[in-house]
Design a protein around this motif. Sequence first.
Motif, PDB file in Angstrom:
ATOM      1  N   ALA A 206      -1.268 -16.816  36.235  1.00 47.92           N
ATOM      2  CA  ALA A 206      -0.063 -17.534  36.658  1.00 47.92           C
ATOM      3  C   ALA A 206      -0.339 -18.203  37.993  1.00 47.92           C
ATOM      4  O   ALA A 206      -1.100 -17.683  38.826  1.00 47.92           O
ATOM      5  N   VAL A 207       0.291 -19.361  38.171  1.00 45.06           N
ATOM      6  CA  VAL A 207       0.134 -20.131  39.406  1.00 45.06           C
ATOM      7  C   VAL A 207       1.514 -20.620  39.837  1.00 45.06           C
ATOM      8  O   VAL A 207       2.296 -21.116  39.012  1.00 45.06           O
ATOM      9  N   TYR A 208       1.818 -20.494  41.141  1.00 40.24           N
ATOM     10  CA  TYR A 208       3.100 -20.954  41.659  1.00 40.24           C
ATOM     11  C   TYR A 208       2.886 -21.753  42.937  1.00 40.24           C
ATOM     12  O   TYR A 208       2.090 -21.369  43.799  1.00 40.24           O
ATOM     13  N   GLY A 209       3.610 -22.857  43.046  1.00 32.33           N
ATOM     14  CA  GLY A 209       3.619 -23.675  44.248  1.00 32.33           C
ATOM     15  C   GLY A 209       4.987 -23.674  44.884  1.00 32.33           C
ATOM     16  O   GLY A 209       5.921 -23.029  44.387  1.00 32.33           O
ATOM     17  N   PRO A 210       5.166 -24.418  45.973  1.00 36.22           N
ATOM     18  CA  PRO A 210       6.453 -24.425  46.681  1.00 36.22           C
ATOM     19  C   PRO A 210       7.637 -24.807  45.798  1.00 36.22           C
ATOM     20  O   PRO A 210       8.707 -24.199  45.890  1.00 36.22           O
ATOM     21  N   GLY A 211       7.470 -25.807  44.928  1.00 36.29           N
ATOM     22  CA  GLY A 211       8.576 -26.223  44.078  1.00 36.29           C
ATOM     23  C   GLY A 211       8.982 -25.141  43.093  1.00 36.29           C
ATOM     24  O   GLY A 211      10.177 -24.934  42.832  1.00 36.29           O
ATOM     25  N   ASP A 212       8.004 -24.438  42.530  1.00 37.24           N
ATOM     26  CA  ASP A 212       8.305 -23.337  41.607  1.00 37.24           C
ATOM     27  C   ASP A 212       9.094 -22.243  42.316  1.00 37.24           C
ATOM     28  O   ASP A 212      10.068 -21.708  41.776  1.00 37.24           O
ATOM     29  N   LEU A 213       8.662 -21.904  43.512  1.00 36.79           N
ATOM     30  CA  LEU A 213       9.311 -20.828  44.248  1.00 36.79           C
ATOM     31  C   LEU A 213      10.729 -21.211  44.690  1.00 36.79           C
ATOM     32  O   LEU A 213      11.639 -20.389  44.654  1.00 36.79           O
ATOM     33  N   LEU A 214      10.896 -22.471  45.099  1.00 36.11           N
ATOM     34  CA  LEU A 214      12.203 -22.899  45.572  1.00 36.11           C
ATOM     35  C   LEU A 214      13.255 -22.799  44.473  1.00 36.11           C
ATOM     36  O   LEU A 214      14.436 -22.540  44.737  1.00 36.11           O
ATOM     37  N   ALA A 215      12.804 -22.969  43.216  1.00 39.78           N
ATOM     38  CA  ALA A 215      13.744 -22.891  42.090  1.00 39.78           C
ATOM     39  C   ALA A 215      14.287 -21.492  41.873  1.00 39.78           C
ATOM     40  O   ALA A 215      15.224 -21.301  41.092  1.00 39.78           O
ATOM     41  N   ALA A 216      13.718 -20.505  42.562  1.00 42.08           N
ATOM     42  CA  ALA A 216      14.241 -19.145  42.443  1.00 42.08           C
ATOM     43  C   ALA A 216      15.647 -19.026  43.031  1.00 42.08           C
ATOM     44  O   ALA A 216      16.368 -18.067  42.731  1.00 42.08           O
ATOM     45  N   TRP A 217      16.013 -19.970  43.891  1.00 40.07           N
ATOM     46  CA  TRP A 217      17.366 -19.978  44.487  1.00 40.07           C
ATOM     47  C   TRP A 217      18.129 -21.183  43.961  1.00 40.07           C
ATOM     48  O   TRP A 217      18.112 -22.273  44.580  1.00 40.07           O
ATOM     49  N   PRO A 218      18.778 -21.080  42.808  1.00 44.49           N
ATOM     50  CA  PRO A 218      19.504 -22.241  42.278  1.00 44.49           C
ATOM     51  C   PRO A 218      20.654 -22.634  43.176  1.00 44.49           C
ATOM     52  O   PRO A 218      21.345 -21.790  43.745  1.00 44.49           O
ATOM     53  N   LEU A 219      20.850 -23.939  43.325  1.00 48.36           N
ATOM     54  CA  LEU A 219      21.927 -24.442  44.187  1.00 48.36           C
ATOM     55  C   LEU A 219      23.229 -24.509  43.411  1.00 48.36           C
ATOM     56  O   LEU A 219      23.237 -24.644  42.199  1.00 48.36           O
TER      57      LEU A 219
END
Length: 472
Positions: A459-472
């Motif tokens: 598995a690979v995660y970047g900043p955009g993937d991680l930011l999606a963990a907090w839905p607006l």
Amino acid sequence: MVDFVGRRHEMATLERELQKVTAGVGGERPGRCVMLRGRRRVGKSRLVERFAERSGAPFLFYAATGASPADDLARLARDAQVSTLPSAGLVAAARPQSWDDAFDVLAAALPTDRAGVLVIDEVPYLMDPDGAFEGMLQRAWDRVLETKPVLLILIGSDLSMMEALNSYGRPFHQRGREMVLGPLNPAEVGQMLGLGPAEAFDAALVTGGLPLICAEWPHGAGLWDFLGEALSDPVSALLVSAERSLAAEFPPQAQARAVLAAVGSGERTFTNIARAAGGIGATPLQRSLELLMEKRIVAGELPVSLRPSKDRRYRVTDPYLRLWLHLLGPSMDEIERGRGDLTLARIRENWTSWRGRAVEPLIREALARMLPDGQLPAARVVGGYWTRTNDVEIDVVGADRAPVAKELLFVGSIKWLEQAPFDRRDLAALLRHRAALTDQPLPVVAVSRSGVDCQGLDAVYGPGDLLAAWPL
């Protein structure tokens, strides 16, 4: 309003509680209570003020000062004079001399035919060691306040004291709903400031997600532009917020301040913290660390593995406070002399190593929030692993429980650099460290700010993937 970026959920919760009060008008016990806690300067008071103003209900907002009981009661009378309660003049005229009397006159001032809101801010200032205030609050609630159509909101910044207010065996136990207001998360910070995913994480680390600091960040501005401007102003929110919070939490000479400074400077082990705090003894150091952990300012963490360990590591929980303790607070003299440029240069020199450590808790939280996702299973715990000598250190360990797990689920490495992707050397190091932790072929994960330049990852995660963990 920038104050309430990301506060929709909390606002909706307060609105639902008020609707329940309204629905109970004319009933036997329509009153409801909310106990709202959160660290200083996260916007608790402003949130509740905005809620009360929007609600259209008559309200009184009272803030304790931590002065003498007589001064706090006099402040109540003054706050009543500017409230919108229809009979607020009763409070000012009565000039209550005790909280028993104050609660009686407040109950008399509340409307009976419609819902009202009564807010008591900085409740921990009113809580005394023998529990007298809590006892008076409980009696007033059970006897008169709950019989009124009122939403009582109790606000406090001392997290441990606010938790104690509703704990088993205390007078006010189970009489209110608990709410926690945290700082703005990285997604909310990015939305508020108009930043991309990677830059949003940087801003979240520097500001700690505190709305007051975020409000001074020009929309779309880069990190170094913001820091340059903030460091040129000795009274900017970035520079003064931490000192004001610490002054409210600890007496000026409190030993815990020296211990906190040692942890904030980057020391993580008990022995190194003792040395950095001036050679403090083991017993007073333990007491100080327990106080800091009780106040949720410091976290003491153990490695996640299949075997027990006593190798506890300590860290300041708020990344902004960590930055202030390490690089901003010690530089205030030169900033006040107009040499914030020297401080900025020092931050640039330390930025890569400071950020690399500071971002780890945020990344672990993001992974815990977003899994399972098709690449990795859900993990009840996402922590890290290390040995006493640091010859083995794993940034990310997913497990079923902590610190001693029954089952390990995955391991991972964090590489948070602008120009260097995660490569085969990083993967080789991760595999060696996995072998030291377990002989199981656990999935391996890369979390990288600048992408991946190798094969063999699960598995690979970047900043955009991680930011999606907090839905607006």
